[in-house]
Design an enzyme around this catalytic site. Structure first.
Site, mmCIF file in Angstrom:
data_model
loop_
_atom_site.group_PDB
_atom_site.id
_atom_site.type_symbol
_atom_site.label_atom_id
_atom_site.label_comp_id
_atom_site.label_asym_id
_atom_site.label_seq_id
_atom_site.Cartn_x
_atom_site.Cartn_y
_atom_site.Cartn_z
ATOM 1 N N THR A 130 0.814 -1.270 0.028
ATOM 2 C CA THR A 130 0.189 0.079 0.013
ATOM 3 C C THR A 130 0.957 1.243 -0.028
ATOM 4 O O THR A 130 1.869 1.347 0.419
ATOM 5 C CB THR A 130 -1.021 -0.083 1.206
ATOM 6 O OG1 THR A 130 -1.652 1.225 1.296
ATOM 7 C CG2 THR A 130 -0.050 -0.346 2.471
ATOM 8 N N ASP A 131 0.384 2.131 -0.559
ATOM 9 C CA ASP A 131 0.886 3.499 -0.137
ATOM 10 C C ASP A 131 1.016 4.133 0.899
ATOM 11 O O ASP A 131 1.859 5.065 1.293
ATOM 12 C CB ASP A 131 0.354 4.560 -1.327
ATOM 13 C CG ASP A 131 -1.158 4.957 -0.965
ATOM 14 O OD1 ASP A 131 -1.717 4.294 -0.263
ATOM 15 O OD2 ASP A 131 -1.719 5.714 -1.912
ATOM 16 N N GLU A 132 0.149 3.569 1.742
ATOM 17 C CA GLU A 132 0.177 4.181 3.227
ATOM 18 C C GLU A 132 1.467 3.878 4.014
ATOM 19 O O GLU A 132 1.777 4.606 5.149
ATOM 20 C CB GLU A 132 -1.149 3.434 4.144
ATOM 21 C CG GLU A 132 -2.369 3.872 3.615
ATOM 22 C CD GLU A 132 -3.296 3.585 4.214
ATOM 23 O OE1 GLU A 132 -3.405 3.603 5.401
ATOM 24 O OE2 GLU A 132 -4.599 2.916 3.691
ATOM 25 N N TYR A 156 -1.933 -0.634 10.923
ATOM 26 C CA TYR A 156 -2.153 -1.226 9.701
ATOM 27 C C TYR A 156 -0.798 -0.839 8.665
ATOM 28 O O TYR A 156 -0.124 -1.682 8.234
ATOM 29 C CB TYR A 156 -3.276 -0.692 8.821
ATOM 30 C CG TYR A 156 -3.285 -1.098 7.717
ATOM 31 C CD1 TYR A 156 -3.069 -2.376 6.852
ATOM 32 C CD2 TYR A 156 -3.317 0.011 6.429
ATOM 33 C CE1 TYR A 156 -3.128 -2.550 5.641
ATOM 34 C CE2 TYR A 156 -3.407 -0.281 5.157
ATOM 35 C CZ TYR A 156 -3.191 -1.552 4.632
ATOM 36 O OH TYR A 156 -3.113 -1.737 3.306
ATOM 37 N N LYS A 160 2.335 -3.298 7.539
ATOM 38 C CA LYS A 160 2.488 -3.580 5.889
ATOM 39 C C LYS A 160 4.226 -3.031 5.453
ATOM 40 O O LYS A 160 4.500 -3.615 4.533
ATOM 41 C CB LYS A 160 1.634 -2.811 4.880
ATOM 42 C CG LYS A 160 0.223 -3.234 4.845
ATOM 43 C CD LYS A 160 0.202 -4.518 4.369
ATOM 44 C CE LYS A 160 0.319 -4.654 2.932
ATOM 45 N NZ LYS A 160 0.177 -6.060 2.372
#
Length: 362
Positions: A130-132, A156, A160
């Site tokens: 994810t870009d998060e 989260y 990741k």
């Protein structure tokens, strides 16, 4: 012909990828490994022939090892993850268990079968992220590139980030052929109704509040899931070993704009189809009222990232990736899917999520 193990393939993005790959490569062997937790649904794979669903946990290293060895798997496409930020804030343990420990379990199995046992099979471990993991951007910051330092701000995204680092380490330390893709906000068919778009569609159809965090001006790059699947397939087949590619949708929008688009589209759908008022009598649109009357601003969630933006130059130049359509057209398709697959989401709502939504929003 490739033999693929697709983890989390009964979930939202995973199931869409299974449909995408099976359509493009009907002769390939596809095995889905899924724990079938609240967001995993075997019905997401309906209509697919020759796809085997194995109910199991990615943390079961022996199971993964045996699948890789016995089924002669040469490609892993790793979707399995806990992915909802709100849930990670309330219960971070599950995110570390699945996203970090689970990914490491798969990496150990892959190393054992593909490298230590010396099968000589060409292989690839494709990790979906994810870009998060990159943190947050100001309004004037340049978009995330693959070289942006990691700065995760939620349990989260931290979990990741940890899994991304493990995948990188297994390539550089052991020589495992890996590729990682970091995507922006996905939307489309089969998305579990805890994420913004399906949650708000279903809330609007039932006349429930549309809870907007803070001022609603958090900016995200919106990626239609089919475009994401195209990018994954390109990275899986053309990506360089050990390399990361950012996959975006080219639609950087504030949440409030997305919600206003959603409200207007629902109003338009009810105006065009009189049967919707009978099916969803509690919707404002069924009574001739704007769906936007349901908008309700609530306290922002802790550590809410203000803006994400994807620079997909590497994926475009190296892989030939490009999102096929803009947000409004793809959103219209998404709304159409949810209106025409009421039985799917009602079955989902009859489970754990019904209690969760009642607790969250009343």
């Amino acid at each position: 012909m490739p033999n693929l193990l697709i983890t989390g393939g009964a979930g939202f993005i995973g199931a869409n990828f299974v449909h995408h790959w099976a359509k493009a490569n009907p002769a390939d062997t596809l095995i889905v490994l899924d724990a079938l937790t609240y967001a995993g649904n075997p019905a997401n794979l309906d209509g697919l022939e020759g796809v085997e669903l194995v109910h199991g946990d990615i943390r079961d290293t022996d199971l993964a090892t045996n699948l890789l060895r016995d089924r002669q798997i040469d490609r892993i496409v790793h979707f399995a993850a806990e992915s909802h930020v709100d849930r990670s804030i309330a219960g971070p343990d599950a995110f570390v268990d699945t996203n970090v420990i689970g990914t490491h379990s798969l990496l150990k199995a892959a190393r054992k079968v593909w490298l230590d046992e010396g099968s000589g099979r060409a292989h690839r471990f494709h990790h979906i992220s994810t870009d998060e993991v990159y943190g947050t951007l100001s309004l004037t910051d340049p978009a995330f590139t693959e070289d942006t330092p990691y700065a995760p701000n939620s349990p989260y995204s931290a979990s990741k980030a940890g899994s991304d680092h493990l995948v990188r380490a297994y390539h550089h330390t052991y020589g495992l052929d890996t590729v990682t893709t970091n995507c922006s906000n996905n939307y489309g068919p089969y998305q579990f109704p805890e994420k913004l778009i399906p949650l708000f569609i279903i809330n609007a159809l039932h006349g429930r509040p549309l809870p907007i965090y803070g001022d609603g001006m958090q900016i995200r790059d919106w990626l239609y899931v089919e475009d994401h699947c195209t990018g994954i397939a390109l990275a899986l087949t053309k990506g360089r070993a050990g390399v990361t590619y950012n996959i975006g949708g080219g639609a950087e929008l504030p949440n409030l704009t997305v919600i206003e688009t959603l409200c207007a589209a629902i109003d338009k759908a009810f105006a065009a189809d009189e049967t919707l008022a009978a099916r969803f009598p509690d919707a404002p649109a069924a009574k001739g009222q704007p769906t936007a009357t349901l908008k309700t601003h609530v306290t922002d969630r802790p550590g809410h990232d203000r803006r994400y933006a994807i620079d997909e130059t590497k994926a475009r130049t190296e892989l030939g990736y490009q999102a096929a359509h803009g947000f409004e057209a793809r959103f219209a398709e998404t709304l159409h899917w949810y209106l025409n697959n009421e039985s799917w989401w009602r079955a989902v709502l009859s489970g754990e999520y019904r209690d969760w939504i009642a607790k969250q929003y009343g």
